[in-house]
Design a protein around this motif. Structure first.
Motif, PDB file in Angstrom:
ATOM      1  N   UNK A   1      32.322  -0.989   5.062  1.00  0.00           N
ATOM      2  CA  UNK A   1      30.999  -0.565   4.606  1.00  0.00           C
ATOM      3  C   UNK A   1      30.464   0.486   5.578  1.00  0.00           C
ATOM      4  N   UNK A   2      30.185   1.664   5.038  1.00  0.00           N
ATOM      5  CA  UNK A   2      29.584   2.744   5.802  1.00  0.00           C
ATOM      6  C   UNK A   2      28.088   2.727   5.539  1.00  0.00           C
ATOM      7  N   UNK A   3      27.306   2.611   6.595  1.00  0.00           N
ATOM      8  CA  UNK A   3      25.850   2.611   6.469  1.00  0.00           C
ATOM      9  C   UNK A   3      25.326   3.999   6.811  1.00  0.00           C
ATOM     10  N   UNK A   4      24.336   4.418   6.032  1.00  0.00           N
ATOM     11  CA  UNK A   4      23.725   5.740   6.185  1.00  0.00           C
ATOM     12  C   UNK A   4      22.217   5.555   6.267  1.00  0.00           C
ATOM     13  N   UNK A   5      21.523   6.341   7.101  1.00  0.00           N
ATOM     14  CA  UNK A   5      20.068   6.227   7.141  1.00  0.00           C
ATOM     15  C   UNK A   5      19.455   6.449   5.753  1.00  0.00           C
ATOM     16  N   UNK A   6      18.550   5.561   5.374  1.00  0.00           N
ATOM     17  CA  UNK A   6      17.984   5.580   4.027  1.00  0.00           C
ATOM     18  C   UNK A   6      17.272   6.898   3.691  1.00  0.00           C
ATOM     19  N   UNK A   7      16.473   7.407   4.597  1.00  0.00           N
ATOM     20  CA  UNK A   7      15.717   8.635   4.299  1.00  0.00           C
ATOM     21  C   UNK A   7      16.640   9.822   4.051  1.00  0.00           C
ATOM     22  N   UNK A   8      17.733   9.898   4.793  1.00  0.00           N
ATOM     23  CA  UNK A   8      18.698  10.981   4.612  1.00  0.00           C
ATOM     24  C   UNK A   8      19.448  10.788   3.295  1.00  0.00           C
ATOM     25  N   UNK A   9      19.885   9.576   3.027  1.00  0.00           N
ATOM     26  CA  UNK A   9      20.658   9.288   1.816  1.00  0.00           C
ATOM     27  C   UNK A   9      19.882   9.491   0.532  1.00  0.00           C
ATOM     28  N   UNK A  10      18.601   9.149   0.529  1.00  0.00           N
ATOM     29  CA  UNK A  10      17.793   9.318  -0.683  1.00  0.00           C
ATOM     30  C   UNK A  10      17.618  10.787  -1.053  1.00  0.00           C
ATOM     31  N   UNK A  11      17.671  11.666  -0.070  1.00  0.00           N
ATOM     32  CA  UNK A  11      17.488  13.097  -0.319  1.00  0.00           C
ATOM     33  C   UNK A  11      18.807  13.845  -0.503  1.00  0.00           C
ATOM     34  N   UNK A  12      19.928  13.184  -0.274  1.00  0.00           N
ATOM     35  CA  UNK A  12      21.214  13.884  -0.235  1.00  0.00           C
ATOM     36  C   UNK A  12      21.575  14.553  -1.553  1.00  0.00           C
ATOM     37  N   UNK A  13      21.319  13.900  -2.681  1.00  0.00           N
ATOM     38  CA  UNK A  13      21.701  14.477  -3.972  1.00  0.00           C
ATOM     39  C   UNK A  13      20.951  15.776  -4.250  1.00  0.00           C
ATOM     40  N   UNK A  14      19.726  15.870  -3.804  1.00  0.00           N
ATOM     41  CA  UNK A  14      18.897  17.030  -4.141  1.00  0.00           C
ATOM     42  C   UNK A  14      18.941  18.140  -3.095  1.00  0.00           C
ATOM     43  N   UNK A  15      19.765  18.006  -2.064  1.00  0.00           N
ATOM     44  CA  UNK A  15      19.849  19.084  -1.082  1.00  0.00           C
ATOM     45  C   UNK A  15      21.261  19.671  -1.021  1.00  0.00           C
ATOM     46  N   UNK A  16      21.422  20.706  -0.217  1.00  0.00           N
ATOM     47  CA  UNK A  16      22.701  21.416  -0.123  1.00  0.00           C
ATOM     48  C   UNK A  16      23.555  20.963   1.052  1.00  0.00           C
TER      49      UNK A  16
END
Length: 121
Positions: free
Chosen positions: A62-77
């Motif tokens: 299981x790879x954990x990612x910071x929530x704030x970064x992950x929630x924005x990942x789809x909409x950024x470059x």
């Protein structure tokens, strides 16, 4: 989702719909069945982590990612996130999470959901 493990490095590659699902739902999982053993892997968003972190328990990575970064990942470059994690045994484990681009060479795998390769334009 694809994973590549080589030495002390682990690379996760996610398609467009997987990045979208992770951003919206906070988790994405997949698995491989080896007969009597099922190997699972996934990426989850966590509030209490500030960088990539990984664990391996019960045949599951299981790879954990910071929530704030992950929630924005789809909409950024942003294409990749990485981190060198110090393990409890003292070695460095390189973690890489990236958007999956279409291959430049011929391949038999389905790439219809991959990100367009910027080298093709």
């Amino acid at each position: 989702m694809k994973i590549r493990i080589k030495g002390d490095s682990i690379r996760f590659r996610l398609t467009q719909s997987e990045v979208k699902s992770l951003s919206e739902n906070g988790q994405i999982y997949d698995s491989t069945n080896f007969g009597t053993i099922k190997f699972s892997y996934g990426v989850v968003l966590k509030r209490d982590v500030n960088q990539l972190h990984i664990s391996f328990t019960n045949n599951s990575i299981i790879l954990e990612m910071p929530e704030t970064i992950g929630k924005a990942w789809f909409s950024n470059d942003i294409v990749t996130y990485d981190h060198i994690m110090k393990t409890t045994l003292g070695n460095n484990l390189y973690l890489l999470l990236e958007k999956d681009f279409t291959c430049l060479d011929n391949t038999i795998e389905d790439q219809s959901d991959n990100y367009p390769n910027p080298k093709l334009s």
